[in-house]
Each structure stands twice: as structure tokens, then as C-alpha cells.
Scaffold this active site. Structure first.
Site, PDB file in Angstrom:
ATOM      1  N   CYS A  41       3.508   5.042   5.187  1.00 44.80           N
ATOM      2  CA  CYS A  41       4.945   5.324   5.089  1.00 44.80           C
ATOM      3  C   CYS A  41       5.775   4.082   5.419  1.00 44.80           C
ATOM      4  CB  CYS A  41       5.284   6.446   6.071  1.00 44.80           C
ATOM      5  SG  CYS A  41       7.020   6.892   6.147  1.00 44.80           S
ATOM      6  N   SER A  43       8.288   3.888   7.300  1.00 41.96           N
ATOM      7  CA  SER A  43       8.677   3.809   8.714  1.00 41.96           C
ATOM      8  C   SER A  43       7.737   2.875   9.481  1.00 41.96           C
ATOM      9  CB  SER A  43       8.673   5.191   9.361  1.00 41.96           C
ATOM     10  OG  SER A  43       9.694   5.979   8.796  1.00 41.96           O
ATOM     11  N   HIS A  46       8.582  -0.636   8.575  1.00 42.46           N
ATOM     12  CA  HIS A  46       9.743  -1.154   9.318  1.00 42.46           C
ATOM     13  C   HIS A  46       9.274  -1.852  10.598  1.00 42.46           C
ATOM     14  CE1 HIS A  46      13.105   0.317   7.014  1.00 42.46           C
ATOM     15  NE2 HIS A  46      12.804   1.590   7.158  1.00 42.46           N
ATOM     16  N   HIS A  62       2.106   8.054  11.618  1.00 42.22           N
ATOM     17  CA  HIS A  62       2.863   9.198  12.147  1.00 42.22           C
ATOM     18  C   HIS A  62       2.876  10.378  11.197  1.00 42.22           C
ATOM     19  CE1 HIS A  62       5.492   7.032   9.471  1.00 42.22           C
ATOM     20  NE2 HIS A  62       6.053   8.191   9.249  1.00 42.22           N
ATOM     21  N   CYS A 167       5.149  14.075   7.421  1.00 42.06           N
ATOM     22  CA  CYS A 167       6.403  13.310   7.279  1.00 42.06           C
ATOM     23  C   CYS A 167       7.098  13.504   5.935  1.00 42.06           C
ATOM     24  CB  CYS A 167       6.178  11.834   7.611  1.00 42.06           C
ATOM     25  SG  CYS A 167       7.571  10.775   7.252  1.00 42.06           S
TER      26      CYS A 167
HETATM   27  N1  APR Z   1      18.262   1.511  -5.316  1.00 44.92           N
HETATM   28  C1  APR Z   1      17.463   2.577  -5.532  1.00 44.92           C
HETATM   29  N2  APR Z   1      16.187   2.626  -5.111  1.00 44.92           N
HETATM   30  C2  APR Z   1      15.690   1.576  -4.474  1.00 44.92           C
HETATM   31  C3  APR Z   1      16.480   0.411  -4.200  1.00 44.92           C
HETATM   32  C4  APR Z   1      17.834   0.427  -4.654  1.00 44.92           C
HETATM   33  N3  APR Z   1      18.647  -0.597  -4.433  1.00 44.92           N
HETATM   34  N4  APR Z   1      15.725  -0.467  -3.518  1.00 44.92           N
HETATM   35  C5  APR Z   1      14.491   0.104  -3.374  1.00 44.92           C
HETATM   36  N5  APR Z   1      14.471   1.330  -3.956  1.00 44.92           N
HETATM   37  C6  APR Z   1      13.357   2.299  -4.050  1.00 44.92           C
HETATM   38  C7  APR Z   1      11.982   1.692  -4.050  1.00 44.92           C
HETATM   39  O1  APR Z   1      11.625   1.240  -5.336  1.00 44.92           O
HETATM   40  C8  APR Z   1      11.126   2.879  -3.600  1.00 44.92           C
HETATM   41  O2  APR Z   1      10.709   3.669  -4.687  1.00 44.92           O
HETATM   42  O3  APR Z   1      13.369   3.117  -2.877  1.00 44.92           O
HETATM   43  C9  APR Z   1      12.080   3.691  -2.714  1.00 44.92           C
HETATM   44  C10 APR Z   1      11.674   3.706  -1.241  1.00 44.92           C
HETATM   45  O4  APR Z   1      10.461   4.361  -1.131  1.00 44.92           O
HETATM   46  P1  APR Z   1       9.253   3.945  -0.157  1.00 44.92           P
HETATM   47  O5  APR Z   1       9.235   2.486  -0.004  1.00 44.92           O
HETATM   48  O6  APR Z   1       8.020   4.647  -0.654  1.00 44.92           O
HETATM   49  O7  APR Z   1       9.720   4.559   1.238  1.00 44.92           O
HETATM   50  P2  APR Z   1       9.423   6.006   1.871  1.00 44.92           P
HETATM   51  O8  APR Z   1       8.132   5.960   2.601  1.00 44.92           O
HETATM   52  O9  APR Z   1       9.678   7.039   0.850  1.00 44.92           O
HETATM   53  O10 APR Z   1      10.542   6.073   2.986  1.00 44.92           O
HETATM   54  C11 APR Z   1      11.915   6.090   2.670  1.00 44.92           C
HETATM   55  O11 APR Z   1      12.539   7.307   4.634  1.00 44.92           O
HETATM   56  O12 APR Z   1      11.262   7.941   6.461  1.00 44.92           O
HETATM   57  C12 APR Z   1      12.162   7.013   5.962  1.00 44.92           C
HETATM   58  O13 APR Z   1      11.667   4.987   7.151  1.00 44.92           O
HETATM   59  C13 APR Z   1      11.570   5.636   5.922  1.00 44.92           C
HETATM   60  O14 APR Z   1      13.614   4.537   5.466  1.00 44.92           O
HETATM   61  C14 APR Z   1      12.420   4.984   4.875  1.00 44.92           C
HETATM   62  C15 APR Z   1      12.743   6.107   3.907  1.00 44.92           C
HETATM   63 ZN    ZN Z   2       6.682   8.799   7.403  1.00 44.70          ZN
END
Ligand code: APR
Ligand code: ZN
Ligand code: ZN
Length: 365
Positions: A41, A43, A46, A62, A167
Site C-alpha cells: 500500500c 501508506s 509514504h 498494515h 485497508c
Molecule cells: N491525478 C489523478 N491520479 C493520479 C495523479 C493525478 N495528478 N497522480 C497520481 N495518480 C494516481 C496514480 O496513477 C495511482 O493510480 O493515483 C493512484 C494512487 O494509487 P496508489 O499509488 O495505488 O495508492 P493507494 O495504495 O491506492 O493509496 C492511495 O490512500 O491509504 C491512502 O496513503 C494512501 O494516500 C494514499 C491513498
Molecule cells: Zn493501506
């Protein structure tokens, strides 16, 4: 005390080290879980990148599921052999938040970051403490967690996929059903279609949204989003998101979900909702990030900007329900997982997430 394999993060922006560490037996009110699977994930990413500070060294992870191996004194809710999903928000049951049905905001359990409730640390390496990220530390063969973090689920379930209920499913589907309470027939936009965003999309489909507009910067992710119920897609690199959403919906969506964690996309979500609409910030941004919104329109168009932590989950009610919905074919856990890795390949799994590979990765023990 037992010795087990785990992935330990010693410093930001360095690979996790797969090595043997020590884990104490569960204390009063704690449960020892043998891990089946743990999801990959953003998170954790980060922390890996130092965008969130967490005491080091630490074991990340997590979103996980496994079986109860043993229980500490006073534990009555689960017994050895029980299948459980791990919740990263343990709760006391008695504080104002818990008593008013919002245990995801519980303020009744003490202990600094990186420790279990009460400040306990059960992880160590050669006598030196290792911190429990998110009170779960699931990138290890075993974890000691607080009893309230062990959510018992039905015996007939696929524990491997249920890890995702820990999650992304609970956060994404919960954002729709609990935080926003999306009404059937509503229009929805989802900004960011990663592991959590896909679950907002399938939650919106389940809630009966008439239109689900997926926004991402990857064409591949947008195509994948269609499998979960997206009716329209916007590639934010090629199209201006807000005017396109306004054009598609005749003025803006009822609900816009930000599922990336950036100030800029929170603003996009706020601007994409129609008069009287609601923008929900689901993504957790880097600490210190701000979102600029038009304060005039907030009042004049009576918009709502709402935060969402952990899908506003009542974990012991919601998690078994989401699993039941998956078993009934109404939520799709199977297609979410695109890659499975052994613990030894965890650094590759995070490199794939950082690269933007499609779907969720799963560490399988
Ligand atoms: N506009 C739209 N989408 C975007 C942009 C943007 N400018 N920049 C990145 N993305 C997309 C990425 O391509 C990706 O598909 O946002 C998505 C983020 O997904 P993941 O990296 O898989 O993150 P995820 O694990 O889903 O978590 C998302 O939720 O729990 C929280 O900490 C976690 O902040 C994070 C969020
Ligand atoms: Zn998570
Ligand atoms: Zn509480």
C-alpha cells in the site's frame, strides 16, 4: 519469545532488510497472529520515502489477514485457529467516539506512534526495539496486535484475499457507504485509481451510482478501473479534469473522492462537485501538505469538504460484511490482486507500486 523472518526498515529511502527478529509473546489483551498475506500500500511507501515520519527501525505492513496462533491473558473475543483481518485502528470501546459509533476515531488508547496500545513494544532484534508500524507490523511471519485489532471473520473465507479488507476495501468501500453515504442514482468522480481508488469505484457501483468517472494519469489504470465499474474515464495528463467532469455531468458530480493524497487533487475534487455536492479526501497526504480551495464557493455553493479515515469503519461490523459481499459476487477482491510476492521480494513489490504498476501487490507468507 520467538524468532521469525521480517522485513525491517532501518532508514528512509533504503531497502527493507529481510532478517530474523524476535517477537515477545502477547501480553494482556493482545493476540499473536500467524500471517497469511499482507498487501502493498502507498501508506507504507509514504514511510519508505520519509514523507511520513515513523520511529525507526520499524516493520511496515498494515493490511493483512492470518490466523490467531495464541492469545494473551484476558483475551476473550478470539481463540487460537480463528481467521482474522488485522485492523490498524484498535479501539477502546468506551470513549466518546467509540460509544457514538465512530471507533475509527477512538481516542481512548494511549501509546506513542510505533507502539501497541499502552506503549508496548513486542518486536526486537538482539535486544534493541523495533517499532510496530500502524500497530500491525504485518510484513513479518507473525504479529502481536491489540485484541480489538483482530477482527474475526467466517471460517470459509480466502484469507489471502481478505488481507485487502484490512485497508483498501474497508477504506474505499467505506468512504462510499459510511463517510459519504452515496445515494442510488448519484454521480461520482474518483481521482486516483490505485488499490484504494478501485475500491471507491466498486463501492460506488454497489451503492447504485449512475455515473462513475475515473480520473488517473495512467491509461492502463483507467482501463483497469472500468472492470470495477467506471463508466467514464479521464486521463488527467491529456484532459483538464474539472471542465471535463462538468461537461460530462452538466455542472459537476454529486460526490468526488480524492484517493491519492495530494493537496492539488483535493482541490480538483472540491471543484469537480456541483452546487451542494460533497468532496471526500480519502488519500492521506504527506505531512504538511495543504489544499487550496475557493472559500467563497464553499459557502456560496454550499459545498462540503469531508475527510475520510479508514472508511469511517466500524471494523468488527464492516469487515465481515465486505467479505460477505465479496462472497456474494457484489465486490471483487480477486481482480484487485495483480501480483503476488514472497516476503524476500518485498522491495521489488514497493518498486512496482512506486512505478505505478496496475492493481494491488500482495506479500504471501
Ligand atoms: N491525478 C489523478 N491520479 C493520479 C495523479 C493525478 N495528478 N497522480 C497520481 N495518480 C494516481 C496514480 O496513477 C495511482 O493510480 O493515483 C493512484 C494512487 O494509487 P496508489 O499509488 O495505488 O495508492 P493507494 O495504495 O491506492 O493509496 C492511495 O490512500 O491509504 C491512502 O496513503 C494512501 O494516500 C494514499 C491513498
Ligand atoms: Zn493501506
Ligand atoms: Zn475509544
Amino acid at each position: 519469545m520467538r524468532t521469525m523472518k521480517a522485513a525491517v526498515l532501518y532508514d528512509y529511502n533504503t531497502p527493507m532488510v529481510i532478517e530474523e527478529v524476535q517477537l515477545d509473546e502477547p501480553g494482556t489483551g493482545e493476540v499473536l497472529v500467524k500471517m497469511t498475506a499482507s498487501g502493498v500500500c502507498r501508506s507504507d511507501l509514504h514511510v519508505l520515502k520519509g514523507e511520513w515520519q515513523s520511529p525507526l527501525p520499524t516493520i511496515l505492513g498494515h493490511e493483512a489477514a492470518g490466523r490467531v496462533e495464541s492469545v494473551g491473558p484476558g483475551v476473550t473475543r478470539v481463540a487460537p485457529g480463528d481467521p482474522v483481518v488485522l485492523s490498524f485502528k484498535p479501539h477502546c470501546g468506551y470513549c466518546e467516539y467509540c460509544m457514538s459509533g465512530r471507533p475509527h476515531l477512538c481516542a481512548g488508547l494511549g501509546g506513542p506512534a510505533g507502539t501497541l496500545p499502552g506503549g508496548h513494544i513486542r518486536l526486537s532484534k538482539d535486544g534493541n526495539p523495533i517499532y510496530h508500524f500502524a500497530r500491525t507490523a504485518s510484513f513479518a511471519e507473525y504479529a502481536v496486535i491489540h485484541e480489538s485489532s483482530a477482527v474475526r471473520i467466517g471460517p470459509e473465507t480466502s484469507l489471502e484475499l481478505d488481507a485487502l479488507v484490512g485497508c483498501p476495501v474497508t477504506t474505499g468501500v467505506g468512504a462510499v457507504l459510511n463517510t459519504a453515504a452515496v445515494r442510488p442514482g448519484s454521480t461520482v468522480a474518483v481521482i486516483g485509481c490505485g488499490g484504494v481508488g478501485l475500491n471507491v469505484i466498486q463501492g460506488a457501483r454497489f451503492a447504485g451510482a449512475s455515473r462513475i468517472i475515473a480520473v488517473d494519469i495512467s491509461q492502463e489504470k483507467l482501463e483497469f478501473a472500468e472492470r470495477f465499474g467506471a463508466t467514464d474515464t479521464i486521463d488527467a495528463r491529456e484532459e483538464d479534469t474539472v471542465p471535463t467532469i462538468r461537461k460530462l455531468t452538466g455542472g459537476g458530480v454529486d460526490y468526488a473522492f480524492e484517493v491519492l493524497g495530494s493537496g492539488e487533487t483535493v482541490r480538483t475534487a472540491f471543484e469537480a462537485v456541483r452546487t451542494g455536492g460533497t468532496a471526500i479526501a480519502v488519500g492521506m497526504a504527506a505531512v504538511g501538505e495543504y489544499a487550496r480551495i475557493d472559500a467563497y464557493l464553499l459557502a456560496a455553493q454550499e459545498k462540503t469538504l469531508k475527510g475520510c479515515f479508514y472508511g469511517s469503519a466500524r471494523t468488527h461490523i464492516d469487515m465481515p460484511r465486505y467479505i460477505a459481499l465479496a462472497e456474494a459476487g457484489k465486490l471483487d477482491l480477486d481482480s484487485l490482486v495483480t501480483r503476488r510476492y514472497p516476503l524476500a521480494e518485498i522491495n521489488e513489490a514497493y518498486a512496482a507500486l512506486d512505478r505505478g504498476d496496475v492493481g494491488r501487490g500482495l506479500i504471501v507468507f
